[in-house]
Structure formats: structure tokens, C-alpha cells
Motif scaffolding. Sequence first.
Motif, PDB file in Angstrom:
ATOM      1  N   ILE A 159      41.522  39.728  50.011  1.00  0.00           N
ATOM      2  CA  ILE A 159      40.214  39.854  50.660  1.00  0.00           C
ATOM      3  C   ILE A 159      39.718  38.539  51.247  1.00  0.00           C
ATOM      4  O   ILE A 159      38.653  38.506  51.870  1.00  0.00           O
ATOM      5  N   GLY A 160      40.472  37.467  51.049  1.00  0.00           N
ATOM      6  CA  GLY A 160      40.082  36.171  51.604  1.00  0.00           C
ATOM      7  C   GLY A 160      39.499  35.250  50.545  1.00  0.00           C
ATOM      8  O   GLY A 160      38.794  35.700  49.631  1.00  0.00           O
ATOM      9  N   ALA A 161      39.809  33.971  50.668  1.00  0.00           N
ATOM     10  CA  ALA A 161      39.361  32.995  49.670  1.00  0.00           C
ATOM     11  C   ALA A 161      37.839  32.894  49.621  1.00  0.00           C
ATOM     12  O   ALA A 161      37.251  32.782  48.551  1.00  0.00           O
ATOM     13  N   ARG A 162      37.183  32.931  50.767  1.00  0.00           N
ATOM     14  CA  ARG A 162      35.726  32.804  50.789  1.00  0.00           C
ATOM     15  C   ARG A 162      35.063  33.922  50.001  1.00  0.00           C
ATOM     16  O   ARG A 162      34.163  33.676  49.185  1.00  0.00           O
ATOM     17  N   ARG A 163      35.509  35.143  50.211  1.00  0.00           N
ATOM     18  CA  ARG A 163      34.891  36.273  49.509  1.00  0.00           C
ATOM     19  C   ARG A 163      35.116  36.203  48.009  1.00  0.00           C
ATOM     20  O   ARG A 163      34.212  36.501  47.214  1.00  0.00           O
ATOM     21  N   VAL A 164      36.323  35.813  47.596  1.00  0.00           N
ATOM     22  CA  VAL A 164      36.606  35.785  46.172  1.00  0.00           C
ATOM     23  C   VAL A 164      35.859  34.634  45.490  1.00  0.00           C
ATOM     24  O   VAL A 164      35.459  34.746  44.324  1.00  0.00           O
ATOM     25  N   ILE A 165      35.625  33.535  46.208  1.00  0.00           N
ATOM     26  CA  ILE A 165      34.820  32.442  45.661  1.00  0.00           C
ATOM     27  C   ILE A 165      33.383  32.907  45.444  1.00  0.00           C
ATOM     28  O   ILE A 165      32.784  32.669  44.381  1.00  0.00           O
ATOM     29  N   LEU A 166      32.812  33.573  46.435  1.00  0.00           N
ATOM     30  CA  LEU A 166      31.440  34.063  46.302  1.00  0.00           C
ATOM     31  C   LEU A 166      31.340  35.129  45.209  1.00  0.00           C
ATOM     32  O   LEU A 166      30.361  35.159  44.448  1.00  0.00           O
ATOM     33  N   LEU A 167      32.365  35.969  45.100  1.00  0.00           N
ATOM     34  CA  LEU A 167      32.383  36.963  44.023  1.00  0.00           C
ATOM     35  C   LEU A 167      32.427  36.276  42.664  1.00  0.00           C
ATOM     36  O   LEU A 167      31.730  36.675  41.720  1.00  0.00           O
ATOM     37  N   GLY A 168      33.238  35.211  42.554  1.00  0.00           N
ATOM     38  CA  GLY A 168      33.319  34.472  41.304  1.00  0.00           C
ATOM     39  C   GLY A 168      31.992  33.847  40.923  1.00  0.00           C
ATOM     40  O   GLY A 168      31.611  33.836  39.747  1.00  0.00           O
ATOM     41  N   CYS A 169      31.268  33.323  41.912  1.00  0.00           N
ATOM     42  CA  CYS A 169      29.935  32.774  41.631  1.00  0.00           C
ATOM     43  C   CYS A 169      29.020  33.857  41.074  1.00  0.00           C
ATOM     44  O   CYS A 169      28.266  33.620  40.117  1.00  0.00           O
ATOM     45  N   GLY A 170      29.087  35.054  41.660  1.00  0.00           N
ATOM     46  CA  GLY A 170      28.261  36.157  41.185  1.00  0.00           C
ATOM     47  C   GLY A 170      28.596  36.559  39.758  1.00  0.00           C
ATOM     48  O   GLY A 170      27.702  36.817  38.934  1.00  0.00           O
ATOM     49  N   VAL A 171      29.892  36.605  39.444  1.00  0.00           N
ATOM     50  CA  VAL A 171      30.305  36.972  38.089  1.00  0.00           C
ATOM     51  C   VAL A 171      29.861  35.906  37.089  1.00  0.00           C
ATOM     52  O   VAL A 171      29.423  36.229  35.975  1.00  0.00           O
ATOM     53  N   ARG A 172      29.957  34.638  37.464  1.00  0.00           N
ATOM     54  CA  ARG A 172      29.504  33.588  36.537  1.00  0.00           C
ATOM     55  C   ARG A 172      27.989  33.647  36.347  1.00  0.00           C
ATOM     56  O   ARG A 172      27.492  33.394  35.243  1.00  0.00           O
ATOM     57  N   VAL A 173      27.227  33.964  37.389  1.00  0.00           N
ATOM     58  CA  VAL A 173      25.783  34.161  37.231  1.00  0.00           C
ATOM     59  C   VAL A 173      25.524  35.277  36.217  1.00  0.00           C
ATOM     60  O   VAL A 173      24.670  35.142  35.328  1.00  0.00           O
ATOM     61  N   ALA A 174      26.275  36.374  36.344  1.00  0.00           N
ATOM     62  CA  ALA A 174      26.127  37.475  35.389  1.00  0.00           C
ATOM     63  C   ALA A 174      26.479  37.029  33.973  1.00  0.00           C
ATOM     64  O   ALA A 174      25.822  37.416  32.999  1.00  0.00           O
ATOM     65  N   GLY A 175      27.518  36.196  33.843  1.00  0.00           N
ATOM     66  CA  GLY A 175      27.921  35.718  32.530  1.00  0.00           C
ATOM     67  C   GLY A 175      26.864  34.852  31.882  1.00  0.00           C
ATOM     68  O   GLY A 175      26.514  35.046  30.708  1.00  0.00           O
ATOM     69  N   PHE A 176      26.333  33.883  32.606  1.00  0.00           N
ATOM     70  CA  PHE A 176      25.308  32.998  32.049  1.00  0.00           C
ATOM     71  C   PHE A 176      24.031  33.782  31.729  1.00  0.00           C
ATOM     72  O   PHE A 176      23.367  33.518  30.718  1.00  0.00           O
TER      73      PHE A 176
END
Length: 415
Positions: free
Chosen positions: A77-94
Motif C-alpha cells: 500500500i506504500g510506505a507513506r500509508r503504512v507509516i501513517l497507519l503505524g502512527c495511528g496504531v501507536r496513538v491507540a496503544g498509548f
Amino acid sequence: MPEPSPGAAAPRAARTPVLLATQFLFNTGFYAVVPFLALVLTEDFGVAATTVGLILGVRTFAQQGMFLVGGVLADRIGARRVILLGCGVRVAGFTTLAASLLLAPPQLALFVAGTVLTGLGGALFSPGLNVLLADAEGRRPAAGTGTRASLFAWLSITGELGAVTGPVIGAALLGWGFETVALCGAGFFVLIGLFLAFSLPAARREHTSEVAAGPTRRWWSLRDRRFVGFSAAHAADLLAYNQLYLALPLQLATTDHPATATAGMFAWVSVLTLTLQIPVARWSARVGAPVALRTGYVLSAAGFAVVAVGALTPVADAARVTLVVVAASLVVAGHMTTNPTALSLVPRFAEDRPTGSFFGLLATCGGIAVLIGNLIVGVLLAMAGASAAAWLFLATPLIVAAVVAPRLAPSPRPR
């Protein structure tokens, strides 16, 4: 006729500072929260030390062990999208970590879920960042002397700066409770996500036809037996580096002032990384990947051999601390030599294929090695009279890697 050079090169060149700044921001946010997880588990939840180790081990594996999935997603899906998705998941984690303490009574299961989500966020954005950095490295003009430090060495520098800055911020916020630390961490990653949404370029499409060829084509790295062998050998480096957080602090725990000694060791490690990473990387570029890899693995193995000698001979506290600091210095020197070198080799292994799954497999092998290796090290260190065996066990895969990995390293590509 259009002028492609000024129009095309400017935005691409601007990406490198953004990527390096991103690593600093990621590590700052991470280390502002995660170092305090063990403290919360013991003080707020009353969890035993063994269970704390298990929970933190699961968090580490959720990150390192899932890098391959994150890398494949970056290809898909592209590096940019997966980076932004990872940021969202870490926000959910914290946010989940904070919610677990805000509920009455605090919910351990929710806290564990938050630690896992925190790890999964890193498993998504770190491979994506490596993909973009490898692309930026490939577009750099060739150095005249061939001794320029790779961008992955600079990534290590900015990451270490974040690792030093983060705990200071977290400790300053801890007086308001860990839930405040976690919520501030979540807000920080929201800001990082917004910054990257505007700063990162849209996904490039040069591999679209290959990706569309079929789902099995997205797992190129697993089909490359040479790279699988290299990744398995290089896993010894992450296992060795992880002992800065496990075996070496446990060795210092037997001294009269363990907290002071451990803090001093980590401060010294940061100083070494910040001052020597670039000179080491330039030396590695000059001598070539095979020599750099071999030297780095041997340095780390020598570090564990130093502690093994100390374990076989009764020594005073001051001597024990000295031996551990010497060992940590050698392990860090080895890691500074091998890790940027290994990362810079990934595009050569991948050739014209997307690099995401390759970066992912390299990290996943390291995560598996840490999970299994730490269990064995913990058992050996707990056995009376077996501590020397633990250090020799850690040195063994490094010696194997020093023999195997340089032979598997691909030849330099013409620039």
C-alpha cells in the motif's frame, strides 16, 4: 523541452531531513513512555518480575516479530500509508495504556493490550521509514572517495538523540501520573502523524505491476534463500545489542550501587553512539561490507568474552562494573559497525524488487532471536555457576555470523 533536474530533484532532496527528523520524533515519543511500563506493572498492578518480563517480551515481539508484515504492507500500500497507519496504531496503544489506569479498578488486561498495540505501531512505521530512507540513499550522488557515511548511520544518530530526550520528558511528566505520560505520548504521535501527512511525498508507483502480479510476489524476501541466510546470521547483532537492557544490567544488579552503575552505563553508551557512529560508518564504507560485518560481530563477541572471564574469576564491585562497561562499549561498537552496514545492503539484495519485505524480514529474524535468546540467557543466568555459560552462549552466534554473513553479502552495485 522541460527541465527535469530542478523540478524533480528539489522535493526529493528535501525528504532526507524529514526522514531523519521522523526517527528522532519516533524515538522521543517512544522512550518518553515505554521505559516506565515495568514500573507501572510492579507498582500499580503488583505484577511479579517474571510476569513483567513476559509482558514486555510480548510487546517487543509484537514490534520486532511483526516487522515482516509491516514491510510487506509497505510494499503493498506504500510506505507513506503504512507509516501513517503505524502512527495511528501507536496513538491507540498509548491511549489504551492511559485508559487502563483511569478505570476503577485499573485493568491489567487493557494495559497489556495497550503494550501490544504500542509494539504493533512500531512494526508498521519502522519498515516504511527504512524503505523511504533506502530510496533516498539510492538517489544520493556518488561520493568521490567512497567513504561517506550512509543515511542509516545518520538514522542511528537521530534515533539515539530521541532515546536520550524521551526519558527526560517522560520523567518530568511522571509526577502527574503515568496516565498523563501516556496521553501526552498519544498526543505527540498525533502531531507526528499530521506532520508526516503533509511532509511525506505520495507513494511512488514503479513497482505497481510487480505487486499486482499476485500475493506470493509480495513476500520476495522469504523466497530469497541467500537473504534469509543473511538475516538469520545478522539476528545475532540484535540479540547482542538487546543485552544492554537485560544481561548487562542484571550483572550490574549484583553490585553495591546498581542503579547508579546502570545509569552510568547507558549514559556512556549514548556518548559512544553520538560521537563514534559517523566515523565508524565512514570506516565501514572505506573497507567494504564484508570486512565491516566481520569486524563488528567479532567486537560484540569480544564484549561477552570479557564478561565471561570476569564471571569465572571472583572480582570486586569496581572491577565488575568496569568489565560490564568495557563489554557494553564493545557491543555498541560492534552494533554501530554491523547494523548500518546490514541495512545499507538490503537494497542490493532486493535489486529491482520493493524493499519493504526485505527490511521486515531482517528485523523479524532479530526479534525471534531476541525472544528465544533472552529466554535461554535468563535461564542460564539464574542457574548457580552457569553465568559464564550465558556469556559464551551470546558470543557463539556472533562468531557464526562473522563467518557466514560476509560470504552472503552482495557485491557493490555500480553507481
